[in-house]
Structure formats: C-alpha cells, structure tokens
Design an enzyme around this catalytic site. Structure first.
Site, PDB file in Angstrom:
ATOM      1  N   SER A 168      -4.985   2.301  -7.258  1.00  0.00           N
ATOM      2  CA  SER A 168      -6.242   1.550  -7.155  1.00  0.00           C
ATOM      3  C   SER A 168      -6.379   0.675  -5.885  1.00  0.00           C
ATOM      4  O   SER A 168      -5.288   0.187  -5.587  1.00  0.00           O
ATOM      5  CB  SER A 168      -6.336   0.754  -8.457  1.00  0.00           C
ATOM      6  OG  SER A 168      -7.427  -0.396  -8.358  1.00  0.00           O
ATOM      7  N   TYR A 175      -1.924  -5.608 -15.163  1.00  0.00           N
ATOM      8  CA  TYR A 175      -2.451  -4.224 -14.774  1.00  0.00           C
ATOM      9  C   TYR A 175      -2.160  -3.871 -13.402  1.00  0.00           C
ATOM     10  O   TYR A 175      -1.841  -2.733 -12.993  1.00  0.00           O
ATOM     11  CB  TYR A 175      -3.924  -4.160 -15.228  1.00  0.00           C
ATOM     12  CG  TYR A 175      -4.591  -2.877 -14.319  1.00  0.00           C
ATOM     13  CD1 TYR A 175      -4.308  -1.679 -14.752  1.00  0.00           C
ATOM     14  CD2 TYR A 175      -5.635  -3.113 -13.606  1.00  0.00           C
ATOM     15  CE1 TYR A 175      -5.085  -0.603 -14.245  1.00  0.00           C
ATOM     16  CE2 TYR A 175      -6.073  -2.160 -12.595  1.00  0.00           C
ATOM     17  CZ  TYR A 175      -5.826  -0.949 -13.194  1.00  0.00           C
ATOM     18  OH  TYR A 175      -6.375   0.100 -12.408  1.00  0.00           O
ATOM     19  N   LYS A 219       0.146  -0.841 -11.140  1.00  0.00           N
ATOM     20  CA  LYS A 219      -0.087   0.106 -10.097  1.00  0.00           C
ATOM     21  C   LYS A 219       0.720  -0.287  -8.780  1.00  0.00           C
ATOM     22  O   LYS A 219       1.214   0.789  -8.049  1.00  0.00           O
ATOM     23  CB  LYS A 219      -1.567   0.032  -9.408  1.00  0.00           C
ATOM     24  CG  LYS A 219      -2.606   0.189 -10.682  1.00  0.00           C
ATOM     25  CD  LYS A 219      -2.478   1.671 -10.924  1.00  0.00           C
ATOM     26  CE  LYS A 219      -3.390   2.068 -12.507  1.00  0.00           C
ATOM     27  NZ  LYS A 219      -2.894   3.733 -12.689  1.00  0.00           N
TER      28      LYS A 219
HETATM   29  C1  UD1 Z   1     -12.424  -3.648 -12.188  1.00  0.00           C
HETATM   30  C2  UD1 Z   1     -11.070  -4.312 -12.364  1.00  0.00           C
HETATM   31  C3  UD1 Z   1     -10.170  -3.575 -11.263  1.00  0.00           C
HETATM   32  C4  UD1 Z   1      -9.869  -2.092 -11.780  1.00  0.00           C
HETATM   33  C5  UD1 Z   1     -11.190  -1.371 -12.224  1.00  0.00           C
HETATM   34  C6  UD1 Z   1     -11.049  -0.237 -12.805  1.00  0.00           C
HETATM   35  C7  UD1 Z   1     -11.513  -6.576 -12.943  1.00  0.00           C
HETATM   36  C8  UD1 Z   1     -11.708  -7.983 -12.499  1.00  0.00           C
HETATM   37  N1  UD1 Z   1     -11.044  -5.500 -12.095  1.00  0.00           N
HETATM   38  O1  UD1 Z   1     -13.009  -3.614 -10.907  1.00  0.00           O
HETATM   39  O2  UD1 Z   1      -8.731  -4.224 -11.511  1.00  0.00           O
HETATM   40  O3  UD1 Z   1      -9.136  -1.386 -11.062  1.00  0.00           O
HETATM   41  O4  UD1 Z   1     -12.206  -2.233 -12.811  1.00  0.00           O
HETATM   42  O5  UD1 Z   1     -11.916   0.400 -13.606  1.00  0.00           O
HETATM   43  O6  UD1 Z   1     -11.672  -6.479 -14.185  1.00  0.00           O
HETATM   44  N2  UD1 Z   1     -20.134  -6.670 -12.867  1.00  0.00           N
HETATM   45  C9  UD1 Z   1     -21.193  -7.752 -13.213  1.00  0.00           C
HETATM   46  N3  UD1 Z   1     -21.361  -7.550 -14.865  1.00  0.00           N
HETATM   47  C10 UD1 Z   1     -20.787  -6.809 -15.637  1.00  0.00           C
HETATM   48  C11 UD1 Z   1     -19.562  -5.838 -15.132  1.00  0.00           C
HETATM   49  C12 UD1 Z   1     -19.461  -6.075 -13.828  1.00  0.00           C
HETATM   50  O7  UD1 Z   1     -21.681  -8.421 -12.800  1.00  0.00           O
HETATM   51  O8  UD1 Z   1     -20.952  -6.708 -16.838  1.00  0.00           O
HETATM   52  C13 UD1 Z   1     -19.712  -6.977 -11.706  1.00  0.00           C
HETATM   53  C14 UD1 Z   1     -18.262  -7.424 -11.272  1.00  0.00           C
HETATM   54  O9  UD1 Z   1     -18.228  -8.874 -11.322  1.00  0.00           O
HETATM   55  C15 UD1 Z   1     -18.008  -6.676 -10.012  1.00  0.00           C
HETATM   56  C16 UD1 Z   1     -18.917  -5.400 -10.138  1.00  0.00           C
HETATM   57  O10 UD1 Z   1     -19.829  -5.633 -10.903  1.00  0.00           O
HETATM   58  O11 UD1 Z   1     -18.517  -7.405  -8.855  1.00  0.00           O
HETATM   59  C17 UD1 Z   1     -17.851  -4.256 -10.386  1.00  0.00           C
HETATM   60  O12 UD1 Z   1     -17.201  -4.410 -11.565  1.00  0.00           O
HETATM   61  P1  UD1 Z   1     -16.398  -3.526 -12.359  1.00  0.00           P
HETATM   62  O13 UD1 Z   1     -17.129  -2.314 -12.721  1.00  0.00           O
HETATM   63  O14 UD1 Z   1     -15.798  -4.251 -13.722  1.00  0.00           O
HETATM   64  O15 UD1 Z   1     -15.514  -3.171 -11.406  1.00  0.00           O
HETATM   65  P2  UD1 Z   1     -14.106  -4.123 -10.612  1.00  0.00           P
HETATM   66  O16 UD1 Z   1     -14.050  -5.538 -10.863  1.00  0.00           O
HETATM   67  O17 UD1 Z   1     -14.239  -3.754  -9.170  1.00  0.00           O
END
Ligand code: UD1
Length: 337
Positions: A125, A150, A154
């Site tokens: 990742s 987690y 990795k």
């Molecule tokens: C997340 C994990 C990461 C993992 C990846 C795998 C966290 C902090 N990081 O990545 O370690 O490898 O998933 O699937 O959990 N967002 C919102 N509202 C939401 C959900 C997300 O605003 O309800 C935003 C988040 O703040 C982020 C972006 O959307 O900026 C993407 O979020 P997400 O899909 O959870 O991915 P990562 O955080 O990049």
C-alpha cells in the site's frame, strides 16, 4: 498454469481472478470468508464462464497451508491479497493484524521456499510512504514510520518477503496500491464493505442510495486548492490487470531484481470535493454531504508517480475516475435492488 489467489473472493482479489482467467491461467482461490462471500464465486464465473477452484481456509492455520500445498504441489505462482485492512480496528486489536497479516504470510512463504522457483505478488500500500514530502510519489520515496499496526504489517510484510527472496527461489513483486475503487463493468463483482464503510467511495454510493444519511467530508482546511485531502483513485479493473502483468513478468523471468516494487495509481490526484462533484455528474444525483473535522491519521495528499510502472512493468491505468464512479454506482444500485 495454476495460480493461487489468497483472499480471492475479496474486492481486488475477485477482479484479479477474472483478469487471470481471461489470460488463460487456472485460478485456485483461498479465502476465509471473514470479509467476503462465497457468492462472489458465482460473479466471477458469470463473467468468465469458468469457475475457479475454491477452498475455504484460514491461512493462520499452518497445517492447512501445508496440506494445501501438498495437494496442489504444481502451484508456484501466488498472488497474496488475504489480509485485514481496517486502520482503526488495527489500532484496537493489533495482534489480530499481526496474526492475520504476518503469520499467514510466513506460512505461505515457508511452503514456497521449498520450491526451486516460485513467483510471489504482494498487496502492499502507498500507506508505507506516510505523508511523502514530494508529489507525485516515486518508489524511491522513503518508507516512513507506520501510523497504525495495519500500515506496519504492510512494511513488515515487504521486509519479510525481501529477506526470504534473498535465500530462496522466490522472486517477488511488491505492488503499492493507491486508492482502489470501482467495480467490474458487468457489475457481477464489486466492493462489499462490511458494516459502515470507512472508505470514501462506498460511503458516497451508500449515501446516494439512501443507506446513509449524509457523507462527512473529513476536513476542508488542508493545504490543497479546495482545502480537502487529495488521493489517487485507481479503477480496480486496471489494478487487477497490473497483477497479471506483474505475474507474467516473474514467470518469464523478466524481473531485474529478486524483489521489485511498483506504485499502482493513475498518477492523478483528486480532492474529496472533486470526487463528490464527479459522482454527482455521473449519477445525476446531488449528494448530501457536510464538511466536518479531519479524521485522525489522515494525510494531506498522496498520488503516484507512475513512470516506473509504465516504463518497466509496461502497465498503465486506462480507466478514469468517472468510469470508476459510474461502475461503483451501478454496482451499488444492483446489490440493493
Ligand atoms: C484508507 C486507509 C489506508 C488504507 C486504505 C485502504 C485510513 C486513515 N487510511 O486510505 O491506510 O491503505 O484506506 O483501503 O483509514 N473521506 C471522507 N469521508 C469519508 C471517508 C473518507 O471525507 O466518509 C476522505 C478521507 O479523509 C480521505 C479520502 O476521503 O481524504 C479517502 O479516504 P479513504 O477511502 O478512507 O482512503 P485513505 O484514507 O486514503
């Protein structure tokens, strides 16, 4: 040639099973069904017309892993997806993560290192880079102290594979994914999050279908053009194809090192609000969202430098964010109908 896909009924694993079958490989799937369903097998079969061999198995059971390789002693190629992936849960229950993600990996490698030659593809990742200093992120960017158990699994996983490859016939490719999203265009397979989705795209599609009231956008005070965080969203079908390309590279002995690392992303960063706008456009529906505070542990931005994957691996993402969102939306509508 027979290929083992661990976690092959999961989101990325099932899409990879399809692409491997399309390329003529025989696919054997191991899955413990902890975060997937046996129904996914039907989805794979509906697309390719060929049912993969499936064994329900917990890879933490060393004896089962040994017996499996005894039975399928012609398997030398493994694509290892099986792992737990919820960041928050890993903080609550670190040993579950070390057991699921590390013990299982060790047992698999123990079997593979008995072979004269073996090919191993590992799901890593972009989380290993933490908040990288420079964008886009190249494979040379330093691996930073993990922010969760987690993330640590990795990093440790990559190190274990590198150590074992040095002293065995195992050749490996570590694939560092950015943010995998979307569904197969047939919508026979897609993402099936358990409970409340933690990731952005399934939360968006569940909000649009009425399962969730509102999307919380985590933070609009990041140092980015619109204040929301930036990620590199890669279509799962593109990602799946990269696994086939990587596997063939090892089978054909085209790799230049025993362990190679590739970033898998589109090379383009999109903010959360850009994703929301793009979703509204492809679905034709306004999305109910609200800006809230930042989520703990989130980074500001991460997007891939894809030069190495393009030039060395010979793979390039072809589908767009809009394609991914359209397929994710079609999938959500299908599974709720
Ligand atoms: C997340 C994990 C990461 C993992 C990846 C795998 C966290 C902090 N990081 O990545 O370690 O490898 O998933 O699937 O959990 N967002 C919102 N509202 C939401 C959900 C997300 O605003 O309800 C935003 C988040 O703040 C982020 C972006 O959307 O900026 C993407 O979020 P997400 O899909 O959870 O991915 P990562 O955080 O990049």
């Amino acid at each position: 040639m027979k290929i083992l896909i661990t976690g092959g009924l999961g989101f990325i694993g099932s899409h990879t099973a399809v692409e491997l079958q399309k390329e003529g490989f025989d696919v054997v799937i191991i899955d413990d069904l902890s975060n997937s369903s046996e129904k996914v097998l039907e989805g794979i079969t509906a697309i390719t017309g060929k049912k993969p061999i499936f064994e329900k198995m917990d890879l933490r059971d060393k004896k089962s892993v040994e017996d499996f390789f005894g039975k399928h002693n012609d398997i030398t190629g493994v694509i290892h997806f099986a792992a737990s992936k919820a960041v928050g849960e890993s903080v609550e229950n670190p040993l579950l993560y070390y057991e699921n993600n590390i013990s299982a990996l060790v047992y698999l490698l123990q079997q593979l290192q008995k072979k004269e030659k073996a090919q191993f593809i590992f799901s890593s990742s972009c989380t290993v880079y933490g908040q990288a200093e420079k964008m886009p992120i190249t494979e040379d960017a330093p691996v930073q102290q993990a922010m969760s158990p987690y993330g640590n699994t990795k990093q440790i996983g990559e190190e274990i594979i590198s150590d074992v490859a040095k002293v065995s016939g195992i050749n490996a490719i570590l694939l560092r994914y950015f943010n995998p999203v979307g569904a197969h265009e047939s919508v026979e397979i897609g993402e099936l999050p358990l409970g409340v989705p933690q990731n952005l795209i399934p939360f968006i599609t569940q909000t649009a279908i009425g399962l969730r009231e509102q999307l919380s956008v985590f933070g609009d005070d990041y140092p980015t053009p619109d204040g929301t965080a930036i990620r590199d969203y890669i279509h799962v079908v593109d990602l799946a194809k990269a696994h086939v390309t990587a596997l063939k590279r090892l089978i054909d002995s085209k790799n230049t090192d025993k362990v190679e690392v590739f970033n898998l992303g589109t090379g383009k960063g999109n903010s959360v609000l850009e994703v929301v706008k793009a979703f509204e456009k492809v679905s034709g529906k306004p999305l109910n969202y609200k800006i809230v505070g930042r989520r703990e542990g989130d980074i500001t931005e991460a997007y891939a430098d894809t030069t190495k994957a393009n030039d060395v691996l010979g793979w390039k993402a072809e589908l767009t964010l809009e394609d991914a969102l359209a397929s994710a939306w079609k999938w959500e509508q299908k599974i709720r109908s």
